[in-house]
Every structure is written in structure tokens, then in C-alpha cells.
Motif scaffolding. Sequence first.
Motif, PDB file in Angstrom:
ATOM      1  N   ASP A  93       3.638  14.023   6.359  1.00  0.00           N
ATOM      2  CA  ASP A  93       2.969  15.152   5.716  1.00  0.00           C
ATOM      3  C   ASP A  93       2.993  15.042   4.198  1.00  0.00           C
ATOM      4  OD1 ASP A  93       2.565  16.211   8.214  1.00  0.00           O
ATOM      5  OD2 ASP A  93       4.343  17.484   8.164  1.00  0.00           O
ATOM      6  N   SER A  94       3.829  14.169   3.667  1.00  0.00           N
ATOM      7  CA  SER A  94       4.014  14.072   2.222  1.00  0.00           C
ATOM      8  C   SER A  94       2.819  13.420   1.542  1.00  0.00           C
ATOM      9  CB  SER A  94       5.280  13.264   1.921  1.00  0.00           C
ATOM     10  OG  SER A  94       5.376  12.995   0.535  1.00  0.00           O
ATOM     11  N   LEU A  95       2.531  13.895   0.338  1.00  0.00           N
ATOM     12  CA  LEU A  95       1.479  13.275  -0.471  1.00  0.00           C
ATOM     13  C   LEU A  95       1.865  11.865  -0.896  1.00  0.00           C
ATOM     14  CD1 LEU A  95       0.428  16.258  -2.761  1.00  0.00           C
ATOM     15  CD2 LEU A  95      -0.936  15.203  -0.963  1.00  0.00           C
ATOM     16  N   LEU A  96       3.151  11.535  -0.799  1.00  0.00           N
ATOM     17  CA  LEU A  96       3.614  10.202  -1.172  1.00  0.00           C
ATOM     18  C   LEU A  96       3.494   9.207  -0.023  1.00  0.00           C
ATOM     19  CD1 LEU A  96       6.829  11.143  -3.201  1.00  0.00           C
ATOM     20  CD2 LEU A  96       4.502  10.792  -4.028  1.00  0.00           C
ATOM     21  N   HIS A  97       3.118   9.698   1.166  1.00  0.00           N
ATOM     22  CA  HIS A  97       2.978   8.799   2.310  1.00  0.00           C
ATOM     23  C   HIS A  97       1.738   7.928   2.135  1.00  0.00           C
ATOM     24  CE1 HIS A  97       2.491   7.455   6.498  1.00  0.00           C
ATOM     25  NE2 HIS A  97       3.780   7.719   6.621  1.00  0.00           N
ATOM     26  N   LYS A  98       1.815   6.693   2.597  1.00  0.00           N
ATOM     27  CA  LYS A  98       0.723   5.739   2.387  1.00  0.00           C
ATOM     28  C   LYS A  98      -0.579   6.172   3.052  1.00  0.00           C
ATOM     29  CE  LYS A  98       2.202   2.831   6.287  1.00  0.00           C
ATOM     30  NZ  LYS A  98       2.641   1.471   6.685  1.00  0.00           N
ATOM     31  N   GLN A  99      -0.494   6.997   4.091  1.00  0.00           N
ATOM     32  CA  GLN A  99      -1.712   7.445   4.762  1.00  0.00           C
ATOM     33  C   GLN A  99      -2.416   8.575   4.006  1.00  0.00           C
ATOM     34  OE1 GLN A  99      -1.172   8.367   8.903  1.00  0.00           O
ATOM     35  NE2 GLN A  99      -0.077   6.475   9.355  1.00  0.00           N
ATOM     36  N   ASN A 100      -1.738   9.132   3.006  1.00  0.00           N
ATOM     37  CA  ASN A 100      -2.302  10.266   2.283  1.00  0.00           C
ATOM     38  C   ASN A 100      -2.715   9.908   0.860  1.00  0.00           C
ATOM     39  OD1 ASN A 100      -1.872  12.000   4.487  1.00  0.00           O
ATOM     40  ND2 ASN A 100       0.246  12.359   3.865  1.00  0.00           N
ATOM     41  N   LYS A 102      -5.646   9.263  -0.329  1.00  0.00           N
ATOM     42  CA  LYS A 102      -6.841  10.010  -0.720  1.00  0.00           C
ATOM     43  C   LYS A 102      -6.479  11.426  -1.152  1.00  0.00           C
ATOM     44  CE  LYS A 102     -11.264  11.701   1.062  1.00  0.00           C
ATOM     45  NZ  LYS A 102     -12.172  11.736   2.254  1.00  0.00           N
ATOM     46  N   HIS A 103      -5.602  12.085  -0.376  1.00  0.00           N
ATOM     47  CA  HIS A 103      -5.212  13.457  -0.704  1.00  0.00           C
ATOM     48  C   HIS A 103      -4.362  13.496  -1.978  1.00  0.00           C
ATOM     49  CE1 HIS A 103      -6.882  14.756   3.069  1.00  0.00           C
ATOM     50  NE2 HIS A 103      -6.088  13.955   3.746  1.00  0.00           N
ATOM     51  N   ALA A 104      -3.515  12.482  -2.170  1.00  0.00           N
ATOM     52  CA  ALA A 104      -2.693  12.427  -3.383  1.00  0.00           C
ATOM     53  C   ALA A 104      -3.572  12.250  -4.616  1.00  0.00           C
ATOM     54  CB  ALA A 104      -1.686  11.284  -3.275  1.00  0.00           C
ATOM     55  N   ARG A 105      -4.575  11.386  -4.506  1.00  0.00           N
ATOM     56  CA  ARG A 105      -5.491  11.173  -5.629  1.00  0.00           C
ATOM     57  C   ARG A 105      -6.266  12.458  -5.941  1.00  0.00           C
ATOM     58  NH1 ARG A 105      -8.093   7.283  -3.585  1.00  0.00           N
ATOM     59  NH2 ARG A 105      -6.830   5.588  -4.429  1.00  0.00           N
TER      60      ARG A 105
END
Length: 202
Positions: A93-100, A102-105
Amino acid sequence: SSNKEWRGVVVAPFESGQVEAWCRLYSLLSRVMIRSAKDIMEDVGTIPGCIRRETRVELSSRERLAYNSLISIIKRNIILAEGKGSKVDSQIDSLLHKQNVKHAREALMNCRKACCVAGQLNISLVRAHVEECLHDMRRGHRLLDTRCRCNGIAFDVEKGKPREITGRSGDCPLLRGDSMVVPEQRVRTIASAFLAEGFSAG
């Protein structure tokens, strides 16, 4: 469009070797560019130094509130998902996860827009996320915890929608202690604050 006109007037004729296109391009670039050849620079003389001005714009109270709210949501996401004792299934669920990525950017871009006074940001939370959080607070743990034996509904991050968890025994060892259970009064306060009208249904 301007791109179509540019290709029709300059690019296509230039590639076909037409002199008119070269003249158009030269006339355009000569207004914004200077050749760096030595003889040309001697004729031009000294190039004026770069003038840089910095203006700080104060945020209004509404802009500060929007920015601080956005930062709080990002901090909460990282702390809850990446904090000590977090399981692998919660770290997704973390924005630091590699799958996220796009959401982190997107989150970083929103922060940049907010601090640059690029406009008022309408921050909305997904209702399914809030409801799951309230259930977790009442239960004292997450359904996605590998030790959990409770049935219920959890939000599937990969599919982007809630999914029902069934078939578990219900005799959950995590329910035997209530040290992590949030008092009901506090849960209701949070529910009244976050489950207002206008929030995304998710």
C-alpha cells in the motif's frame, strides 16, 4: 494545429531541400539564437550577463490548508505501510513500493503544484479505504495480516476494488488481545470527519 502547420511550412519543405524553408527557419532561429563562432562573437561584442529575479509568493490560508492536508496524507501512507512491524502485504500500500511508482510520481507532482500556488487541490479519499480503516481500528488489526483468521472485506490494491474474504475459521488469535483496538468514540469521530458527503465512493 500548430504542430501540423510547423511540419507543413518548415519541416517537410526543409527535408525536401527547398530554399524557402531554410530561409524561414533561419529567420525564426536568428531571433533567439547566436552563433558561437569566434568571428561572429567579436562582431556581437560582450553578451550581457544573466539577470535572475526570485519572487516568493505567500500562500493563503486555504492554500496552506490544502498543502498541509496533502502532506499529511502522504506521511500517513508511508508511516502506516512502512512502519516498524509492517508486513509485506501491507507494504504494498506504500507509495514507496515499486508497484506504486505512478502514484508516487503523481503525489510528488501534486505537492509541487500545491507549493507553487498552481491552484486549489481538491483532495478526496476513497470511501472503501476509509471504511476498511475503520474496521481495522475496531478489530485492532488488518484482514490482510497473515495471522488473521477473520472474515470481512479488504481493499485489493492490485485490482483497485474491495474483495470479500471468506472461508476463514473466525477463531482469530489477534482478537485475544485488545491493546491495538481503537476506542469506539475515537472511531466514530474519525468516521464523521472522513465519511462526509462528496467523498469518492471508490
